[in-house]
Design a protein around this motif. Structure first.
Motif, PDB file in Angstrom:
ATOM      1  N   ARG A 123     107.244 -26.072 -41.927  1.00  0.00           N
ATOM      2  CA  ARG A 123     107.442 -27.299 -43.259  1.00  0.00           C
ATOM      3  C   ARG A 123     106.315 -26.422 -44.064  1.00  0.00           C
ATOM      4  NH1 ARG A 123     110.854 -30.813 -40.694  1.00  0.00           N
ATOM      5  NH2 ARG A 123     109.092 -32.287 -40.640  1.00  0.00           N
ATOM      6  N   ARG A 124     105.306 -26.552 -42.755  1.00  0.00           N
ATOM      7  CA  ARG A 124     103.991 -26.248 -43.244  1.00  0.00           C
ATOM      8  C   ARG A 124     103.233 -25.657 -43.542  1.00  0.00           C
ATOM      9  NH1 ARG A 124     100.669 -31.041 -39.494  1.00  0.00           N
ATOM     10  NH2 ARG A 124     102.222 -33.000 -40.643  1.00  0.00           N
ATOM     11  N   ALA A 158     110.244 -34.047 -28.924  1.00  0.00           N
ATOM     12  CA  ALA A 158     108.836 -34.010 -30.011  1.00  0.00           C
ATOM     13  C   ALA A 158     108.523 -32.686 -30.147  1.00  0.00           C
ATOM     14  CB  ALA A 158     107.527 -34.922 -28.579  1.00  0.00           C
ATOM     15  N   ALA A 159     108.621 -31.474 -28.927  1.00  0.00           N
ATOM     16  CA  ALA A 159     108.199 -30.507 -29.816  1.00  0.00           C
ATOM     17  C   ALA A 159     109.085 -29.572 -30.562  1.00  0.00           C
ATOM     18  CB  ALA A 159     108.179 -29.326 -28.299  1.00  0.00           C
ATOM     19  N   LEU A 160     110.094 -30.076 -30.824  1.00  0.00           N
ATOM     20  CA  LEU A 160     111.028 -29.270 -31.550  1.00  0.00           C
ATOM     21  C   LEU A 160     110.646 -29.849 -33.364  1.00  0.00           C
ATOM     22  CD1 LEU A 160     114.639 -28.966 -30.210  1.00  0.00           C
ATOM     23  CD2 LEU A 160     112.959 -27.177 -30.537  1.00  0.00           C
ATOM     24  N   LEU A 161     110.266 -31.187 -32.939  1.00  0.00           N
ATOM     25  CA  LEU A 161     109.684 -32.070 -34.267  1.00  0.00           C
ATOM     26  C   LEU A 161     108.597 -31.500 -34.815  1.00  0.00           C
ATOM     27  CD1 LEU A 161     110.278 -33.969 -36.562  1.00  0.00           C
ATOM     28  CD2 LEU A 161     109.388 -35.462 -34.765  1.00  0.00           C
ATOM     29  N   ARG A 162     107.601 -31.492 -33.797  1.00  0.00           N
ATOM     30  CA  ARG A 162     106.218 -30.655 -34.078  1.00  0.00           C
ATOM     31  C   ARG A 162     106.263 -29.051 -34.653  1.00  0.00           C
ATOM     32  NH1 ARG A 162     104.284 -33.220 -29.448  1.00  0.00           N
ATOM     33  NH2 ARG A 162     104.643 -31.144 -28.682  1.00  0.00           N
ATOM     34  N   ARG A 163     107.506 -28.207 -34.540  1.00  0.00           N
ATOM     35  CA  ARG A 163     108.143 -27.066 -35.041  1.00  0.00           C
ATOM     36  C   ARG A 163     108.528 -26.695 -35.940  1.00  0.00           C
ATOM     37  NH1 ARG A 163     111.015 -23.538 -30.886  1.00  0.00           N
ATOM     38  NH2 ARG A 163     109.426 -23.962 -29.535  1.00  0.00           N
ATOM     39  N   GLY A 164     109.578 -27.996 -36.387  1.00  0.00           N
ATOM     40  CA  GLY A 164     109.655 -28.251 -37.586  1.00  0.00           C
ATOM     41  C   GLY A 164     109.210 -28.275 -39.126  1.00  0.00           C
TER      42      GLY A 164
END
Length: 322
Positions: free
Chosen positions: A36-37, A26-32
């Motif tokens: 992008r943002r 989940a943390a990696l996903l948030r970092r990605g």
């Protein structure tokens, strides 16, 4: 430890590697998502400047629509929706709205029809096509005020157009093109179409050139030619160019001011009065500043409704074609 055995020494993993391996998905996903943002934050200064220069003054100006301010007096009283109620009972406002809608619809239809025909003409393989493209696009780069002044002279009773008619036809064909209330609005629409048909032509031409040659060849192999090929192959593939042209035309027609003001000033009578010219007159000639702001708000709402509705309809048609 037994003698002679070799003890394996496990080397510690680097801190960063261990952290990455231990990080939950989940943390990696948030970092990605954060990466992008990130470019969005670069827009913040421009959006802040736009809000300070455009949005904030517009909001402050819109507040005058609810007052009785004449534009000069140091005091102004709250009038609520009085200006909007006055607008509903004002025959000048209703007439200006009617002329504005007529101009917007007529310009949108005629200008794009002419632009499409011109694009199909200069898309051919004739040698002089580049010269024709420049010649037809030239009016679009001229200042609207200059073209309006030029056509005001040409459409005068003693102007070039009546002189040409007198040379090739009977005198009864001559008209007071801008002084006759029944012809003035059509004359203004004709000038606008003359100036901006080349602009629509360029957008349609870009759409035509983006169609692969293989599509034309496949249509020919299937037996489609002429009107059938244009209707079932070319026209659907021109949907993006059509959307852009219609959007620009309807917005430009609703906001039209320059050409009308220079050629007729809204006259004769109120036959060519538009919302833009009526806003100008109320603000700077009649000292009805608050009322003019109310008219401007109505015009803005019309532009937003027409453009968003048209955009949604055309986008659905584009997706249906795909």
């Amino acid at each position: 430890m037994a003698q002679g055995s070799v003890r394996e020494v496990k080397r510690p993993e680097p801190p960063d590697r261990r952290a990455r391996s231990a990080a939950p998905a989940a943390a990696l996903l948030r970092r990605g998502r954060g990466r992008r943002r990130a470019p969005v934050w670069f827009l913040v200064p421009a959006l802040g400047l736009y809000a300070f220069v455009v949005l904030l003054p517009s909001a402050q100006g819109a507040m005058f629509a609810f007052t009785d301010w004449d534009g000069l007096s140091p005091t102004r009283d709250f009038a609520g929706l009085g200006n909007f109620r006055e607008m509903l009972e004002d025959p000048a406002a209703r007439g200006a709205l009617r002329q504005t809608l007529i101009i917007a619809v007529a310009v949108t239809v005629v200008q794009n029809a002419v632009g499409l025909l011109l694009a199909l003409g200069v898309h051919s393989t004739i040698k002089s096509r580049n010269v024709l493209r420049v010649f037809l696009f030239a009016p679009a780069v001229m200042t609207p005020v200059v073209t309006a002044a030029l056509w005001k002279y040409m459409l005068a009773p003693e102007g070039a157009l009546n002189g040409l008619i007198a040379a090739v036809g009977p005198d009864s064909w001559q008209r007071n093109w801008l002084g006759d209330p029944t012809l003035a609005l059509c004359s203004v629409i004709g000038v606008i179409v003359w100036q901006f048909a080349g602009y629509s032509m360029v957008i349609f031409l870009a759409g035509l050139q983006s169609i692969p040659r293989e599509v034309y060849e496949a249509a020919s192999v299937d037996g489609a030619s002429g009107w059938s090929r244009f209707r079932h192959v070319v026209l659907p593939l021109l949907a993006p160019a059509t959307t852009i042209n219609l959007m620009l035309s309807i917005i430009g027609g609703l906001k039209l001011f320059d050409q009308v003001w220079v050629m007729t000033g809204g006259g004769p009578g109120t036959s060519t009065e538009t919302l833009s010219t009526l806003i100008y007159k109320n603000a700077f000639q009649f000292n009805e500043y608050a009322y003019s702001v109310a008219l401007a708000i109505v015009l803005t709402v019309f532009v937003a409704i027409f453009s968003s509705g048209q955009y949604g309809l055309l986008r659905r048609q584009e997706r249906a074609v795909r």
